[in-house]
Design an enzyme around this catalytic site. Structure first.
Site, short mmCIF file in Angstrom:
data_model
loop_
_atom_site.label_atom_id
_atom_site.label_comp_id
_atom_site.label_asym_id
_atom_site.label_seq_id
_atom_site.Cartn_x
_atom_site.Cartn_y
_atom_site.Cartn_z
N VAL A 56 7.73 73.93 43.90
CA VAL A 56 7.53 72.22 45.11
C VAL A 56 6.99 72.35 45.95
O VAL A 56 8.10 72.74 46.91
CB VAL A 56 9.28 71.51 44.76
N HIS A 78 12.65 74.39 50.38
CA HIS A 78 14.15 74.14 49.92
C HIS A 78 14.53 75.55 49.87
O HIS A 78 13.94 76.65 50.13
CB HIS A 78 14.11 73.65 48.67
N ASN A 91 11.05 79.80 49.21
CA ASN A 91 9.60 80.58 48.86
C ASN A 91 8.76 79.80 49.68
O ASN A 91 8.31 78.51 49.39
CB ASN A 91 9.23 81.05 46.95
#
Ligand code: 5GP
Length: 114
Positions: free
Chosen positions: A95, A99, A86
């Site tokens: 966050v 990732h 994302n």
């Protein structure tokens, strides 16, 4: 080193780490969306895909390589899985430490919620 994921990488806060090497760390998502839900993060802080530089090409490739290794380790390689990153608001990023989500262990349905 300021993000929550950096603290996990450094062992300052707990997480179920399933893989770590000099480039990346992988750990189970705290709120799993599927039977297997692992986050694979660079050990260095890169906030979003937008922030990648050419110097990060190796670490970016290691994210994908680690996903392949972990899919096999988790026993989901043959049935299949989904890899997701994302980015920013429209991508739903929460966050700001890059990732890769590795999701699997059941049919995951359509790619996007309607
Ligand atoms: P994003 O929406 O940014 O792509 O996904 C962030 C993910 O990080 C979410 O799936 C969320 O459940 C997970 N997460 C947030 N905080 C923590 C944490 O402290 N530990 C772990 N293991 N996962 C976290």
């Amino acid at each position: 080193m300021t993000t929550i994921f950096s603290k996990i990488v450094q062992g300052e806060i707990p997480a179920e780490i399933v893989y770590q090497d000099e480039w990346v760390t992988a750990f189970r998502d705290i709120h799993p969306q599927a039977p297997v839900h692992i986050l694979i993060v660079p050990n260095i802080e890169i906030p979003t895909v937008n922030d990648l530089t050419e110097e990060d090409v190796i670490v970016a490739g290691r994210l994908l390589w680690t996903a392949k290794l972990l899919a096999k380790q988790e026993g989901i390689a043959a049935d299949g899985y989904r890899l997701m990153i994302n980015c920013n608001r429209h991508g739903g990023q929460e966050v700001f430490h890059l990732h890769l989500h590795l999701l699997g262990g059941r049919p995951l349905g359509p790619m996007l919620a309607r």
